[in-house]
Design a protein around this motif. Structure first.
Motif, PDB file in Angstrom:
ATOM      1  N   MET A  83      26.034  48.403  25.392  1.00 46.99           N
ATOM      2  CA  MET A  83      27.198  48.398  24.504  1.00 46.99           C
ATOM      3  C   MET A  83      26.872  47.634  23.233  1.00 46.99           C
ATOM      4  SD  MET A  83      31.210  47.582  25.225  1.00 46.99           S
ATOM      5  CE  MET A  83      31.144  45.792  25.309  1.00 46.99           C
ATOM      6  N   ILE A  84      27.210  48.239  22.083  1.00 54.16           N
ATOM      7  CA  ILE A  84      26.934  47.620  20.785  1.00 54.16           C
ATOM      8  C   ILE A  84      28.250  47.234  20.091  1.00 54.16           C
ATOM      9  CG2 ILE A  84      24.742  48.826  20.504  1.00 54.16           C
ATOM     10  CD1 ILE A  84      26.134  50.794  18.622  1.00 54.16           C
ATOM     11  N   LEU A  85      28.120  46.505  18.995  1.00 56.88           N
ATOM     12  CA  LEU A  85      29.254  46.102  18.152  1.00 56.88           C
ATOM     13  C   LEU A  85      30.190  45.108  18.825  1.00 56.88           C
ATOM     14  CD1 LEU A  85      29.874  49.561  16.497  1.00 56.88           C
ATOM     15  CD2 LEU A  85      29.279  47.459  15.275  1.00 56.88           C
ATOM     16  N   GLY A  86      29.622  44.284  19.708  1.00 55.63           N
ATOM     17  CA  GLY A  86      30.396  43.213  20.324  1.00 55.63           C
ATOM     18  C   GLY A  86      31.131  43.630  21.578  1.00 55.63           C
ATOM     19  N   ASN A  87      31.958  42.708  22.091  1.00 53.04           N
ATOM     20  CA  ASN A  87      32.702  42.985  23.324  1.00 53.04           C
ATOM     21  C   ASN A  87      34.205  42.785  23.155  1.00 53.04           C
ATOM     22  OD1 ASN A  87      32.822  40.241  23.107  1.00 53.04           O
ATOM     23  ND2 ASN A  87      31.826  39.779  25.060  1.00 53.04           N
ATOM     24  N   ILE A  88      34.674  42.850  21.900  1.00 52.74           N
ATOM     25  CA  ILE A  88      36.112  42.770  21.622  1.00 52.74           C
ATOM     26  C   ILE A  88      36.514  44.029  20.866  1.00 52.74           C
ATOM     27  CG2 ILE A  88      37.968  41.499  20.496  1.00 52.74           C
ATOM     28  CD1 ILE A  88      36.285  38.973  20.794  1.00 52.74           C
ATOM     29  N   CYS A  89      37.497  44.746  21.392  1.00 52.44           N
ATOM     30  CA  CYS A  89      37.908  46.031  20.842  1.00 52.44           C
ATOM     31  C   CYS A  89      39.168  45.874  19.985  1.00 52.44           C
ATOM     32  CB  CYS A  89      38.173  47.012  21.985  1.00 52.44           C
ATOM     33  SG  CYS A  89      38.448  48.719  21.456  1.00 52.44           S
ATOM     34  N   THR A  90      39.268  46.714  18.962  1.00 53.79           N
ATOM     35  CA  THR A  90      40.459  46.672  18.108  1.00 53.79           C
ATOM     36  C   THR A  90      41.607  47.492  18.703  1.00 53.79           C
ATOM     37  OG1 THR A  90      39.529  48.505  16.817  1.00 53.79           O
ATOM     38  CG2 THR A  90      39.207  46.272  15.963  1.00 53.79           C
ATOM     39  N   ARG A  91      41.347  48.208  19.785  1.00 53.33           N
ATOM     40  CA  ARG A  91      42.403  48.986  20.439  1.00 53.33           C
ATOM     41  C   ARG A  91      42.753  48.362  21.787  1.00 53.33           C
ATOM     42  NH1 ARG A  91      40.845  55.297  18.893  1.00 53.33           N
ATOM     43  NH2 ARG A  91      40.318  54.850  16.698  1.00 53.33           N
ATOM     44  N   SER A  92      43.900  48.737  22.308  1.00 50.68           N
ATOM     45  CA  SER A  92      44.365  48.125  23.560  1.00 50.68           C
ATOM     46  C   SER A  92      44.771  49.202  24.559  1.00 50.68           C
ATOM     47  CB  SER A  92      45.556  47.190  23.287  1.00 50.68           C
ATOM     48  OG  SER A  92      46.560  47.875  22.553  1.00 50.68           O
ATOM     49  N   CYS A  93      43.788  49.974  25.002  1.00 52.87           N
ATOM     50  CA  CYS A  93      44.039  51.063  25.942  1.00 52.87           C
ATOM     51  C   CYS A  93      44.478  50.507  27.302  1.00 52.87           C
ATOM     52  CB  CYS A  93      42.795  51.923  26.094  1.00 52.87           C
ATOM     53  SG  CYS A  93      42.303  52.732  24.552  1.00 52.87           S
ATOM     54  N   GLY A  94      45.421  51.185  27.918  1.00 56.22           N
ATOM     55  CA  GLY A  94      46.012  50.692  29.154  1.00 56.22           C
ATOM     56  C   GLY A  94      45.108  50.725  30.363  1.00 56.22           C
ATOM     57  N   PHE A  95      43.974  51.410  30.260  1.00 54.84           N
ATOM     58  CA  PHE A  95      43.073  51.546  31.405  1.00 54.84           C
ATOM     59  C   PHE A  95      41.842  50.651  31.310  1.00 54.84           C
ATOM     60  CE2 PHE A  95      41.245  54.265  28.200  1.00 54.84           C
ATOM     61  CZ  PHE A  95      39.877  54.121  28.366  1.00 54.84           C
ATOM     62  N   CYS A  96      41.575  50.113  30.126  1.00 58.63           N
ATOM     63  CA  CYS A  96      40.262  49.529  29.835  1.00 58.63           C
ATOM     64  C   CYS A  96      40.240  48.014  30.000  1.00 58.63           C
ATOM     65  CB  CYS A  96      39.849  49.913  28.414  1.00 58.63           C
ATOM     66  SG  CYS A  96      38.189  49.357  27.981  1.00 58.63           S
ATOM     67  N   THR A 143      31.930  39.020  13.752  1.00 58.46           N
ATOM     68  CA  THR A 143      31.181  39.608  12.652  1.00 58.46           C
ATOM     69  C   THR A 143      30.071  40.508  13.191  1.00 58.46           C
ATOM     70  OG1 THR A 143      31.584  37.621  11.363  1.00 58.46           O
ATOM     71  CG2 THR A 143      29.851  39.082  10.569  1.00 58.46           C
ATOM     72  N   VAL A 144      29.812  41.590  12.481  1.00 61.18           N
ATOM     73  CA  VAL A 144      28.763  42.527  12.895  1.00 61.18           C
ATOM     74  C   VAL A 144      27.398  41.828  12.871  1.00 61.18           C
ATOM     75  CG1 VAL A 144      27.507  44.615  12.219  1.00 61.18           C
ATOM     76  CG2 VAL A 144      30.002  44.570  12.120  1.00 61.18           C
ATOM     77  N   ASP A 145      26.634  42.026  13.942  1.00 65.10           N
ATOM     78  CA  ASP A 145      25.269  41.505  14.030  1.00 65.10           C
ATOM     79  C   ASP A 145      24.310  42.602  13.559  1.00 65.10           C
ATOM     80  OD1 ASP A 145      22.813  40.479  14.653  1.00 65.10           O
ATOM     81  OD2 ASP A 145      23.158  40.330  16.822  1.00 65.10           O
ATOM     82  N   TRP A 146      23.793  42.458  12.340  1.00 63.16           N
ATOM     83  CA  TRP A 146      22.936  43.500  11.775  1.00 63.16           C
ATOM     84  C   TRP A 146      21.548  43.527  12.398  1.00 63.16           C
ATOM     85  CZ3 TRP A 146      25.108  47.319   9.320  1.00 63.16           C
ATOM     86  CH2 TRP A 146      26.371  47.111   8.746  1.00 63.16           C
ATOM     87  N   ASP A 147      21.234  42.535  13.241  1.00 60.90           N
ATOM     88  CA  ASP A 147      19.974  42.546  13.985  1.00 60.90           C
ATOM     89  C   ASP A 147      20.119  43.262  15.331  1.00 60.90           C
ATOM     90  OD1 ASP A 147      18.575  41.099  12.048  1.00 60.90           O
ATOM     91  OD2 ASP A 147      19.268  39.179  12.867  1.00 60.90           O
ATOM     92  N   GLU A 148      21.353  43.660  15.645  1.00 63.11           N
ATOM     93  CA  GLU A 148      21.611  44.260  16.952  1.00 63.11           C
ATOM     94  C   GLU A 148      20.792  45.513  17.234  1.00 63.11           C
ATOM     95  OE1 GLU A 148      25.451  44.669  19.758  1.00 63.11           O
ATOM     96  OE2 GLU A 148      25.679  45.636  17.802  1.00 63.11           O
ATOM     97  N   PRO A 149      20.609  46.426  16.283  1.00 62.30           N
ATOM     98  CA  PRO A 149      19.793  47.612  16.583  1.00 62.30           C
ATOM     99  C   PRO A 149      18.409  47.267  17.118  1.00 62.30           C
ATOM    100  CG  PRO A 149      21.001  47.960  14.558  1.00 62.30           C
ATOM    101  CD  PRO A 149      21.233  46.526  14.942  1.00 62.30           C
ATOM    102  N   GLU A 150      17.745  46.283  16.501  1.00 69.80           N
ATOM    103  CA  GLU A 150      16.416  45.883  16.966  1.00 69.80           C
ATOM    104  C   GLU A 150      16.495  45.222  18.344  1.00 69.80           C
ATOM    105  OE1 GLU A 150      13.461  46.494  15.530  1.00 69.80           O
ATOM    106  OE2 GLU A 150      14.498  47.647  13.976  1.00 69.80           O
ATOM    107  N   LYS A 151      17.542  44.440  18.578  1.00 70.07           N
ATOM    108  CA  LYS A 151      17.700  43.767  19.876  1.00 70.07           C
ATOM    109  C   LYS A 151      17.880  44.784  20.999  1.00 70.07           C
ATOM    110  CE  LYS A 151      19.862  39.579  17.946  1.00 70.07           C
ATOM    111  NZ  LYS A 151      21.136  38.817  17.829  1.00 70.07           N
ATOM    112  N   VAL A 152      18.692  45.798  20.752  1.00 70.13           N
ATOM    113  CA  VAL A 152      18.910  46.836  21.762  1.00 70.13           C
ATOM    114  C   VAL A 152      17.611  47.608  22.013  1.00 70.13           C
ATOM    115  CG1 VAL A 152      20.139  48.983  22.286  1.00 70.13           C
ATOM    116  CG2 VAL A 152      21.366  47.070  21.262  1.00 70.13           C
ATOM    117  N   ALA A 153      16.907  47.930  20.942  1.00 70.97           N
ATOM    118  CA  ALA A 153      15.639  48.660  21.078  1.00 70.97           C
ATOM    119  C   ALA A 153      14.628  47.855  21.885  1.00 70.97           C
ATOM    120  CB  ALA A 153      15.085  48.999  19.702  1.00 70.97           C
ATOM    121  N   ARG A 154      14.578  46.537  21.645  1.00 75.61           N
ATOM    122  CA  ARG A 154      13.661  45.679  22.409  1.00 75.61           C
ATOM    123  C   ARG A 154      14.057  45.608  23.880  1.00 75.61           C
ATOM    124  NH1 ARG A 154      13.635  42.388  17.698  1.00 75.61           N
ATOM    125  NH2 ARG A 154      15.210  41.000  18.571  1.00 75.61           N
TER     126      ARG A 154
END
Length: 289
Positions: free
Chosen positions: A63-76, A85-96
């Motif tokens: 899962m990318i872009l953090g663990n806090i969602c801007t929506r509040s779905c009743g099932f999730c 804040t967006v982590d711009w190093d995340e793509p490389e971290k996931v790839a590693r």
């Protein structure tokens, strides 16, 4: 037909929902790597019942872009609020992480980021590119949000060109407002159709059962997905993450799941995964074929 609302729910989960603990050499190795390097996989954080099986076949979900969602779905079960804040190093971290785990097929998903101008689509694009650079043999599925249906954001996913692009309907039309709140049934269908029309080779969607839907509504949803030229569908049992979330209205029997599988195949889906423990990424490595 008897309404599912009139059925008495069992006091405990039925036997077909009980899961054996994951075992095996491959699982043990990957679990050790995840713990040692603090790798972020949905498999572990979401306590997926199929983790042992998927890891044994070289598949994992990130899962990318953090663990806090801007929506509040009743099932999730994902937290709702103001994301970090967006982590711009995340793509490389996931790839590693994928390289460390020697993943053959990776599924990438994310929270909704309606707070961002690009809704997170740039990080999505950069993540796919980073994985391609570092893991050229790894195949990819992207399980994306709806990006509010904005074509410019969807086009970034199309340009990245993963083997499979998935976007979940989650439930039937009648229950969408209650289950998904900010999402719209027809918008999700339009997203899936747009992806296919623009050249994505495999499109995929999933729904949960046990929220009060009828058999006719499930079949209609499958028909709607085929009309949008969706290739792959997953159908699983909804399980309540906490007492604050929507209650389970019904435990669907294995026989009913089998019936939906046969209906889906007759409708022309390339792959149908239907079962109580099926989740979006179940057998994901087979869906590229």
């Amino acid at each position: 037909m008897e309404s599912v609302l009139e059925k008495e729910l069992p006091t405990s989960k039925p036997k077909w929902l009980k899961v054996k603990l994951p075992i095996g050499k491959k699982y043990t190795e990957l679990r050790g790597l995840v713990d040692k390097y603090k790798l972020n996989t949905i498999c572990t954080s979401g306590s997926c019942p199929n983790m042992g099986e998927c890891w044994g076949e070289g598949t994992a979900t990130f899962m990318i872009l953090g663990n806090i969602c801007t929506r509040s779905c009743g099932f999730c079960g994902v937290k709702t609020g103001r994301p970090e804040t967006v982590d711009w190093d995340e793509p490389e971290k996931v790839a590693r992480s994928i390289k460390l785990m020697s993943i053959k097929h990776a599924v990438i998903t994310s929270v909704d980021r309606d707070d961002l101008k690009d809704m997170g689509s740039i990080i999505w694009y950069e993540t796919v590119l980073a994985i391609r650079r570092m893991n050229p043999e790894t195949t990819l599925e992207t399980l994306i949000p709806d990006f509010q249906g904005v074509e410019m954001h969807l086009d970034r996913i199309i340009k990245a060109n993963p083997e499979v692009v998935s976007h979940n309907m989650e439930t039937v039309r009648r229950l969408t407002r209650e289950v998904r709140i900010q999402a719209k049934y027809d918008k999700s269908l339009a997203v899936l159709k747009y992806l296919k029309d623009k050249g994505i080779r495999r499109t995929k969607s999933g729904i949960m059962l046990g929220l009060g839907e009828t058999e006719e509504e499930v079949i209609q949803t499958m028909n709607d997905l085929r009309t949008a030229n969706v290739d792959i569908v997953t159908i699983g049992q909804y399980l309540q993450p906490s007492k604050k979330h929507l209650p389970v209205k019904e435990y669907i029997t294995p026989e009913q799941f089998e019936k939906y599988e046969q209906i889906g195949k007759a409708l022309g889906f390339r792959h149908v995964e239907s079962g109580a423990l099926v989740r979006s990424s179940y057998h994901a490595q087979k869906h590229i074929l």
